[in-house]
Write an enzyme that holds these catalytic residues in place. Structure first.
Site, PDB file in Angstrom:
ATOM      1  N   GLY D 148       0.865  -1.166   0.071  1.00 49.05           N
ATOM      2  CA  GLY D 148       0.092   0.055  -0.062  1.00 49.05           C
ATOM      3  C   GLY D 148       0.775   1.281  -0.161  1.00 49.05           C
ATOM      4  CB  CYS D 149       0.186   4.775  -1.149  1.00 58.80           C
ATOM      5  SG  CYS D 149      -1.451   4.801  -0.587  1.00 58.80           S
ATOM      6  CE1 TYR D 150      -1.765   7.775   4.051  1.00 54.38           C
ATOM      7  CE2 TYR D 150      -3.488   6.345   3.403  1.00 54.38           C
ATOM      8  CZ  TYR D 150      -3.071   7.636   3.637  1.00 54.38           C
ATOM      9  OH  TYR D 150      -3.897   8.740   3.526  1.00 54.38           O
ATOM     10  CB  THR D 152       5.216   2.417   0.082  1.00 51.92           C
ATOM     11  OG1 THR D 152       4.846   1.034  -0.596  1.00 51.92           O
ATOM     12  CG2 THR D 152       6.544   2.940  -0.673  1.00 51.92           C
ATOM     13  CB  ALA D 153       5.462   6.787   2.795  1.00 55.71           C
TER      14      ALA D 153
END
Lengths: 325, 325, 325, 325
Positions: D148-150, D152-153
Site C-alpha cells: 500500500g502507499c501508506y 511504503t512510505a
C-alpha cells in the site's frame, strides 16, 4: 555514434531555464555542460529543483569559459538582461535560443512595448521561433527567439486561419509559473488560490507578438488571466473569418496533420492533458458564424523551454522531436 | 417589532440550497422554518454543512405541512424537478423564488434547450430575477426565477450597454461548486486541480438566458470554462458597441451608481474579492475600439442563493440588502 | 444603548490585523476608530482586502493621537516590533491584545527562543490569552497575549487531559496564511501547490508555548507542516496518558460542554468546517492504548484575530461571543 | 538485442493501472501488449489519460487470449476482485505483480481487515513487494504484492530502525489520487480544496501491513490524513528507539547508501520533490530523545505502479531501475 552537441543553459535558476536544463540533461544528442545563475551561482541545480535531477552546479556567467565548453546556449534571462548576454555568446560563435522578448520583435515594436534595445544589430539575424510557423528559417538560424507563452498558444490556435481572420478575441488563462520564480504579491499562494482574475487588460506586452505575426491590420483583442494552476495555459480564441466554417476546419486538419507537437482534439483540451509535455492541443469548432479555437499548452514547455529545444534541434540538424517525447 | 416572514428552503442539501438556508437562518426579518431534502432527509443540515451552522433537520417535502409553516419558499431543485414543486407551493399560496432554470425562459425557448415544461401555466407570472434589471416586476411577483450564475455575471457586465451591443463574446470561468454537489468525473479533485478547460463550446444552456435578455438579434458567443476554484465566477465580455468608449463608461457609472450590490472597480476584479458575498464587481475599459467588461461574482451567492434572497426581500417588502451584508 | 468601546488595530495590513479589523468593524459593541499600517499607510483597508469591507484609511502609528481616539487596541506587529508599540499604548492607558509572541512567554523563555525583550517590565501583567484556559485572568487583564496558532489548536486538543499527559506527539498542518503576507519562496504558489512538507523539525518557536502551558516535564514533540490551504490548521495529537481511555473522553465532554467556541465532533474535523469562524472542533478517540486528539481551527480566527477579540470582549466586560458568531 | 518481455496491465483505467500502463509503454525492455478495463473496455487509454500517451485500446479481460500475448501482468483491480484475476493469470503461467491488498497479508490478517480470501492457496508463494526490504525474494517470485502507499512510505521511513523501535506514531498525509478514480463525496473538489482532515482514525487497513512488517509487538499508531494534493504522500514518523540518536542516523546512511530509489535528504522532503518519480526521499533527525523520520513518495509511483515495475524488473531479471528514471 555521433558526438554530442555541447549546450549551456544561461539563467538556469528561473522556471524556464530550469526546464531547459532538465530537457537538455536527458536529451540523447545534447550534452549539458554549463549552467549559469546569478544569485544562485554556486548551488547545485537539483537542490533548487529536486524533481528535475540535474546534478550540475550553477556558475556565474563567464562568456569565454562558457564558449570553450559549449557549442550552443539557451538563454533564460529577463527581458533587457538577455540581449547583452546573447550578443556576447553570438560573438563567440554559439548558436543561441533566447527565451526572453529581446529578439522576438522588430526594433521599433520592441522599443515601444519594452525599452531601448541593447543589441539591435542582432535583430536582423534573429528568427521568431514559433516552430510550426517558421521551421525553415529556424533551421538556418544562428539566433532564435522563443515566442512568449501566450503568443505560442494563441498563434497555434489561429495559424491555419491566418489568411482569413477578420476579427479575433483571445481570452487566455495562464498558470502562475508564467509569472516567474520571483516572490511577489501576485504569486503569493493566498493571492492566487480561490481566485481568477484578468490583468493588463489594456495592453499585455505579448500583444506585440500577435500584432507582428498576424496579418497586418487584423483586428484583435488579447486579455490574459491568472488562474490557480502551476503549469498550463489555455488560449480561447473567438474568430470572425471570411471563410465557411467547414472550410476552416479543413484548414486546421491540413495544417496540423503532420505536425509532431500539435494535435487536433475532438474535445476542448484541458491544460492537464499537456502538462510537462511539448504538445499543443487544439480544438476548433464553428459556433454560429464564429470559429472558436482553443489551444492548450504547458507554458514552461511548449510555451518556453520545450519549444526552445524544439528550435535548437532544428538549428543543430537533429530530429525535431528528439529529447521532447 | 414586525413579525418575521416564515420561509422554507426546498432542496437544502445541494450547494445552492445550503447557502440559501445559511442566509435565511441569519436574516433578521426571516424565520427559517423548514428545510427539505431528498436523499438526505432526516439529517441535520449542520452535519452536512458545519460552517453554515443551520441546526435544522431536513425533512421530506410535504407541501401541505410546509404550507402551514411557511409563507415563502426558495426552491433549489434540479431543472425539471423544480417545476412541479414550485407549482404545488404556489397553489398553496407561498411566494416562491426558484433557483432552477424552469421559470427563467419562455416556454418555447425552455423546451428547445431543456425539456418539456411541467408547469407551463405558471410561466406568465414568473419574473426573471436579475434584480438590477427587473426590480419593479420582482417587487410585485409571486414567482421569481433566479437567473443562472453565468447569465448573472454576463448580464451585469453588459447591462448598461445593452442598447448599444453589436457583437459580444462572453468567455466565462466558473468554480466547481457551479457543477453541483453530485460527485462525477467532472467534479473529481484529480480532474479539476492543475486544469483549466472549456466545455459545452457549441451551446451551454445558459445561452438561452442571454439570448432572451439581450436585445433581439445581438450577435453573441458564450463559452464557459471550468477552473480549479471552489466558489467564484468571472465573466470576461468583449464588446463591439455603437457608442464611443468614453460614453460607454458613463453608462456604467450611471447604471450602477446606486446599486447596492454592483460595484465598479478600477482594477480587474478577482473572484476572491466577492467570495461569500452577494456583490458583483464590474470593471470596464475601452481597449482599442472594443469595450472589455469583466464581472466577478460568487456563483452560489449573487449567482444563485444570494440573489434569490435579494429578490425575496423585494417580494416581501423588506429592504433589498437585508440579511445579505 | 450603551456607548461603544473605541478600538484601534495597529498593523492592519497583515493577515492577522486585517481579520481583526474586519471583526471589529462589524462588532456591535465596538467602534473601530483607527487602523495603522507601516508601508501601506495612506491606503484604504478595503483596497487591500476588498472582501472584508472595512472602509477606513490606514495611517502611520501616532500613539498620542491614537490614544485620544481609542480605548483599546489589537496590535498585530511582528515579533520584536510589537513590544515597544504595546508599551507605548499601555502607557497611554489602552487595554491591549497583542498578536505577536512578545508577551506570551516568560522573559527567560522568550529570550531563548526569540531575542532580547524590548519591554520586559510588562511581562508581569501580561496574560496568556488562550481563553478557555485563562478566562478569569483575561477578564482582569490590561494586556493579553493572543497565543500562536499552533499552540491554540494543540492546547485545545490536549487541555482536558493536561493532568494526565505522559507523552505527546503534535503533528500540525497549517495553511499558508499562517506564514504571513510577505511574499517569499515559501509562500510562492508554485512552492505550495501540489506539496506537503514539514519544517522546523527540530524546533519551531511555538514549542515554547506548549512547554510553558503543559505541565512541567511533559515529554512532547511538535512538528509543523505546510499544506496547500489558505486558511486552516489541524493539530493531530498522539497522547500516552495515565488514565483509562473512557475516562479521558469524559474529561473532554466535561471540559468543553459549556465552551461557546469549542465543539466536540463525532468525526475527525476538517479545517473547512471552521474556516472564517472562531470555532475549534475537537475529536478525541482512544486508539489502542493511545488517545488521538484532533483539533481544527482557522489559523487567522481562533488562531489569531478571532481569539484576540474573544479576549478583548472579556477585558471590556462584553459577552464573550459578541461579534464572533 | 534481447527480446522484449511482453506485459499486460489488467485494470488500466484506474489511477494505479494507468500509471503502470504509462511506465510499461515507455520501458525499454518491456512490450506493453494488453490493457484491460471493465466499464471502460473499448476505449483507447490515451483518451482517458491523454498525458500518458498510451495508444492501446482497453479490452475486457479474457485470460486465455491474454496469456497468449503476455508473459507477465500487473493487476490493478480493487481488493477482492484482484485475487481471482491473479489466480487465473498465475494458472496460465504469467508472472504477476498485484497492486491490491489481496496478497499482501497472511490469510488470517487479511480476513480480519478485509474479507474472505478468494485465492488463499496462492498466499504462500506471494512476496510482499517492498523492494528495499525483500529484494532477494522478489527476484525469485512468481507473484508479488505491491505494498500500500501508506506502508511504503512509513516502512521506508522506519526500516533502518526496525530492530530498535519501541514506540511509533505514523501521521501520514496523502493526495487525493490515493482514494482512486471513483467519484465520491470524498473526492469531490469542493470537499477537498481548502481542507485537511484525518480519516479512519481508529483503524485504516494499511495498519495491517505495518503490523506485519514491523517487529512483533512494536507499539504503533497510524493515522492517515487527506490533503488537497493530486499526487504525493508524506509519512511523518515519531519514534522512540532503544538506540542513541547519532547511531540511528548511521543506520539510515548505511541502509540507503546504495538504494537506487531512496534518498536521504538534509531537509524535510516535500512531496513535490518526488512527484511522478519512483523515488522516496527520507529525512531523519533526532529531536530531543525522539527520532523524527519523514518519507515522501508519489503515491501512484513508489506507492503503487512504480514500485510494481521495480519489482517486475527484478522478477524478470532486468536492471531494477530500468524504465523508472
Amino acid at each position: 555514434m555521433p558526438s554530442l552537441h555541447r549546450v549551456a543553459v544561461v539563467g538556469a535558476a528561473g522556471f524556464g531555464g530550469a526546464v531547459a536544463a532538465r530537457i537538455c540533461h536527458r536529451h540523447p544528442s545534447l550534452e549539458l555542460t554549463v549552467l549559469t545563475a546569478r544569485s544562485d551561482a554556486g548551488r547545485r541545480h537539483d537542490e533548487l529543483y529536486p524533481r528535475y535531477r540535474v546534478p550540475l552546479v550553477m556558475e556565474e556567467l563567464d562568456p569565454d569559459r562558457l564558449a570553450e565548453r559549449a557549442d550552443a546556449a539557451i538563454v533564460a534571462y529577463p527581458h533587457g538582461a538577455a540581449a547583452p548576454a546573447v550578443k556576447t555568446l553570438r560573438e563567440r560563435g554559439l548558436k543561441v535560443v533566447d527565451l526572453s522578448a529581446d529578439f522576438r520583435l522588430g526594433r521599433e515594436r520592441y522599443e515601444r512595448w519594452y525599452r531601448r534595445h541593447e543589441a539591435p544589430e542582432l535583430l536582423d539575424e534573429a528568427v521568431y521561433g514559433l516552430t510550426e510557423a517558421h521551421r525553415d528559417e529556424i533551421r538556418e538560424a544562428g539566433l532564435v527567439a522563443a515566442p512568449g507563452c501566450y503568443p505560442t498558444a494563441a498563434l497555434l490556435a489561429l495559424w491555419p486561419l491566418r489568411e482569413h481572420l477578420q476579427d479575433v478575441v483571445v481570452d487566455a488563462k495562464s498558470g502562475v509559473s508564467g509569472a516567474g520564480r520571483e516572490a511577489t504579491q501576485t504569486t503569493h499562494f493566498v493571492s492566487v488560490t480561490e481566485n481568477v482574475e484578468a490583468y493588463k487588460v489594456d495592453g499585455h506586452r505579448h500583444s506585440a507578438e500577435l500584432e507582428q505575426e498576424l496579418p497586418y491590420g487584423t483586428r484583435f483583442t488579447f486579455v490574459p488571466h491568472l488562474v490557480p494552476v502551476e503549469q498550463g495555459l489555455l488560449a480561447s480564441c473567438y474568430v470572425t473569418a471570411d471563410i465557411a466554417a467547414g472550410d476552416a476546419l479543413d484548414l486546421y486538419r491540413e495544417a496540423y496533420e503532420e505536425e509532431p507537437f500539435v494535435e487536433l482534439s475532438d474535445e476542448p483540451p484541458g491544460t492537464d492533458e499537456v502538462r510537462e509535455t511539448n504538445r499543443c492541443r487544439v480544438h476548433v469548432r464553428a459556433v454560429g458564424d464564429r470559429v472558436v479555437a482553443l489551444a492548450a499548452i504547458d507554458n514552461l514547455w511548449k510555451g518556453a523551454a520545450g519549444q526552445a529545444v524544439q528550435d535548437l534541434n532544428l538549428m543543430l540538424g537533429l530530429p525535431e522531436t528528439e529529447g521532447l517525447e
